[in-house]
Structure formats: structure tokens, C-alpha cells
Scaffold this active site. Structure first.
Site, PDB file in Angstrom:
ATOM      1  N   ASP A 290     -28.567  -3.074  52.898  1.00 57.61           N
ATOM      2  CA  ASP A 290     -28.077  -3.350  51.552  1.00 57.61           C
ATOM      3  C   ASP A 290     -27.899  -2.072  50.746  1.00 57.61           C
ATOM      4  O   ASP A 290     -27.003  -1.977  49.903  1.00 57.61           O
ATOM      5  CB  ASP A 290     -29.046  -4.290  50.830  1.00 57.61           C
TER       6      ASP A 290
ATOM      7  N   ASP B 119     -29.713  -3.016  40.038  1.00 54.07           N
ATOM      8  CA  ASP B 119     -30.538  -2.883  38.847  1.00 54.07           C
ATOM      9  C   ASP B 119     -30.526  -1.472  38.287  1.00 54.07           C
ATOM     10  O   ASP B 119     -30.227  -0.503  38.984  1.00 54.07           O
ATOM     11  CB  ASP B 119     -31.981  -3.294  39.145  1.00 54.07           C
TER      12      ASP B 119
ATOM     13  N   ARG C  22     -45.438  -1.037  25.648  1.00 53.58           N
ATOM     14  CA  ARG C  22     -46.098   0.009  26.420  1.00 53.58           C
ATOM     15  C   ARG C  22     -46.283  -0.550  27.825  1.00 53.58           C
ATOM     16  O   ARG C  22     -46.907  -1.591  28.025  1.00 53.58           O
ATOM     17  CB  ARG C  22     -47.437   0.384  25.813  1.00 53.58           C
TER      18      ARG C  22
ATOM     19  N   ASP D 269     -45.349   0.433  32.421  1.00 59.17           N
ATOM     20  CA  ASP D 269     -44.906   1.409  33.421  1.00 59.17           C
ATOM     21  C   ASP D 269     -43.392   1.513  33.470  1.00 59.17           C
ATOM     22  O   ASP D 269     -42.848   2.389  34.157  1.00 59.17           O
ATOM     23  CB  ASP D 269     -45.421   1.026  34.808  1.00 59.17           C
TER      24      ASP D 269
ATOM     25  N   ALA E  19     -36.568  -6.435  41.274  1.00 59.71           N
ATOM     26  CA  ALA E  19     -36.955  -7.355  40.200  1.00 59.71           C
ATOM     27  C   ALA E  19     -37.820  -8.493  40.731  1.00 59.71           C
ATOM     28  O   ALA E  19     -38.742  -8.964  40.047  1.00 59.71           O
ATOM     29  CB  ALA E  19     -35.709  -7.924  39.522  1.00 59.71           C
ATOM     30  N   LEU E  20     -37.547  -8.947  41.942  1.00 57.99           N
ATOM     31  CA  LEU E  20     -38.358 -10.002  42.553  1.00 57.99           C
ATOM     32  C   LEU E  20     -39.777  -9.502  42.807  1.00 57.99           C
ATOM     33  O   LEU E  20     -40.761 -10.208  42.556  1.00 57.99           O
ATOM     34  CB  LEU E  20     -37.713 -10.459  43.859  1.00 57.99           C
ATOM     35  N   SER E  21     -39.896  -8.262  43.289  1.00 60.67           N
ATOM     36  CA  SER E  21     -41.218  -7.671  43.522  1.00 60.67           C
ATOM     37  C   SER E  21     -41.993  -7.529  42.217  1.00 60.67           C
ATOM     38  O   SER E  21     -43.229  -7.576  42.211  1.00 60.67           O
ATOM     39  CB  SER E  21     -41.083  -6.301  44.195  1.00 60.67           C
TER      40      SER E  21
END
EC number: 2.7.1.23
Length: 301
Positions: A79, A154, A181, A183, A197-199
Site C-alpha cells: 500500500d 492521512d 495536549r 502526542d 488511524a485504526l491503530s
């Protein structure tokens, strides 16, 4: 701009893109070239891999040149390979087909063992077409644009090489949403909803949805959750952290280093990727296969 192909159209000028460092991809590429020559197709090879296949005697071109001259571009790899090709090819409206030589293969859905049968179906005009939208990124420092990019999966704001959280403010369509605030933040298309995004705990979105999802990365609050917004939304992120110089990255590529008061603007790209699939492609079957969802009793799919 060429018009999308009708179902009966047969492709003749075909561009090939693959990962030069993958022996498996090059093996499948040779198989594909011999097959396409047998179907009287003109084959154009990515200029970055022409040196790996000198015995083929093919003409070389950049991805942009393929977009201008080819009827179809086939990507052999994972991918990630298709993501890179998509960022260039989407503006040319050229159909893109993926042969999976990577891991999950949500976008590159033809198996190496199926190359001749499945690519043959596509050449005979048997395929379905999906339009996948991309995201545009612009980074402003005061009145100056200091960076940009585009993404099919993304755009991710990260704290970079620091272990400290970052502070930022989120605006959507001119409305203040929150100061956070964390990560970082993932801004994902439906295509990317089955990736990073799924992770991060985001929802799986069907590729036909005209929407984006914003997924906070380890937010310093229990009430911050993924947020789904309209695909035409304009997202702005104001960097307010001073101790950390975060990064913003498109599809996992090398990021742009940010500083306090920088503003990230994200919106839908005007051009869409034209992704094609052989007959029988099913998004939900792909989820069952790639994500390990349960099948019905007696159903091996």
C-alpha cells in the site's frame, strides 16, 4: 484531463511502478511485463526501476509522464507504494491498479498468483472503479507558506523525536473546537481509516464516505475522542507548544518541522484518485481477510 474509461475500454499504454529494493516485486514485475507484451500492450517502466530490468529494453518515464501518456498505471508493491504513486497520479485522472507485494494490501488487492487472470480481466474491460479523495496540506509561518504536501491516507501531527507532549488548538471551518495536549493528531481520509488511524483507536470508514476523521494520539484527557467531520471541512491547527518542535507528515513521508505559532491548514484535494479493482472486489471481504474478522460458518472468505 482524460475522461474515466467506460467498462468496455481496453487499456493499451500501461505504466508500471514498483519498489526497486524488493526482489519479490521485481519478480512479479517481470511476470507482468511478459504477460502485457503477450496482450500487445505498450509497457512504460518507472524511471526509478529501469536500471533493475535492463534486459527488458523498455522505455522509462516519471510518474507524472505516465499520468499524461498512459491509459492505466499498475503498481506492484504494498500500500505504501500505491500511496506514493497516488499523490502524483491523482491529478491526471489515470486509472491505477495495485498488485500486492506488501503486507496488508487494502489498496493493492491482486495477489501475485492472480496476475495473469485478474489483470487479464481488467484489460478486457471487466473492473469496477472507485474515486478516493486526497488531502492537501499547507504550513504557514506568519504570512509565509513554509511547506506543504498531499496524502491519500492521512496527515499526522507528531511530537517528533521528543518524549514531551505537544500543545495545539484545533479549528474546523472557522469554529474553535478545542485546545489539546497530546502526542499528536491524525487527520485521516476514509482510505486511511484502516491504517494508522485504526491503530490509534479511530473508526473504520467505508471508502464511499465523504468524510474525514480526527484521531487524537494519547491525549492528556479521558474525554477526547475521535471526531468525524464532513469531507469538505477546512481544518486548521495552531501550534502553541514552545518546548517541542513537532512534525507534520503526509502518508508517513519525511515530515515538516514546526515551531510555535505555525498554522497547519488541511482541506480536500480537488483531484481524486481513480482506483480500479477486478470483478468481485468487496470492501467488507477485504476487512475480513486483512483484519481477521470472523467469517460465517463454512465460509473460508
Amino acid at each position: 484531463m482524460r475522461s474515466p474509461p467506460v467498462a468496455q475500454e481496453k487499456f493499451r499504454n500501461i505504466g508500471l511502478i514498483a519498489r526497486s529494493e524488493s526482489e519479490q516485486a521485481l519478480y512479479s514485475l517481470r511476470q507482468l511485463i511478459h504477460f502485457l507484451h503477450g496482450r500487445d500492450c505498450t509497457v512504460i517502466l518507472d524511471k526509478h526501476i529501469i536500471g533493475n530490468l535492463p534486459e527488458m529494453g523498455l522505455q522509462a518515464a516519471s510518474a507524472s509522464q505516465m499520468g499524461e501518456s498512459c491509459d492505466l498505471v499498475i503498481v506492484v508493491g504494498g500500500d505504501g507504494s500505491l500511496l506514493g504513486a497516488a499523490r502524483t497520479l491523482s491529478r491526471y485522472n489515470v486509472p491505477v491498479l495495485g498488485v500486492n507485494r506488501g503486507h496488508l494490501g487494502f489498496l493493492t488487492d491482486i495477489l501475485p498468483s492472480e496476475i495473469e487472470s485478474r489483470v487479464g480481466q481488467v484489460l478486457d474491460g471487466e473492473y469496477s472503479t472507485e474515486k478516493r479523495f486526497l488531502l492537501d496540506l499547507e504550513v504557514r509561518r506568519g504570512k509565509t507558506v513554509v511547506g506543504g504536501g498531499s496524502a491519500l491516507n492521512d496527515i499526522v501531527l507528531l511530537s517528533g523525536d521528543s518524549v514531551h507532549m505537544i500543545d495545539f488548538e484545533l479549528m474546523i471551518d472557522g469554529h474553535f473546537v478545542y485546545g489539546q495536549r497530546s502526542d499528536g493528531l491524525i487527520i485521516s481520509t476514509p482510505t486511511g481509516s484502516t491504517a494508522y488511524a485504526l491503530s490509534g483507536g479511530g473508526p473504520i470508514m467505508h471508502p464511499k464516505l465523504d468524510a474525514m476523521v480526527l484521531v487524537p494520539l494519547n491525549p492528556h484527557t479521558l474525554t477526547s475522542r475521535p471526531l468525524v467531520v464532513a469531507g469538505d471541512s477546512e481544518i486548521k491547527i495552531h501550534i502553541t507548544t514552545e518546548k517541542v518542535r513537532p512534525l507534520v507528515s503526509c502518508d508517513g513521508t519525511e515530515g515538516i518541522r514546526l515551531q510555535v505559532d505555525d498554522v497547519i491548514a488541511i482541506r480536500k484535494k480537488p483531484h481524486r484518485l481513480q482506483l480500479i479493482h477486478p470483478p468481485g472486489h468487496d470492501f467488507y471481504q477485504a476487512c475480513r481477510s486483512k483484519l481477521g474478522w470472523s467469517s460465517r460458518p463454512g465460509d473460508g472468505s
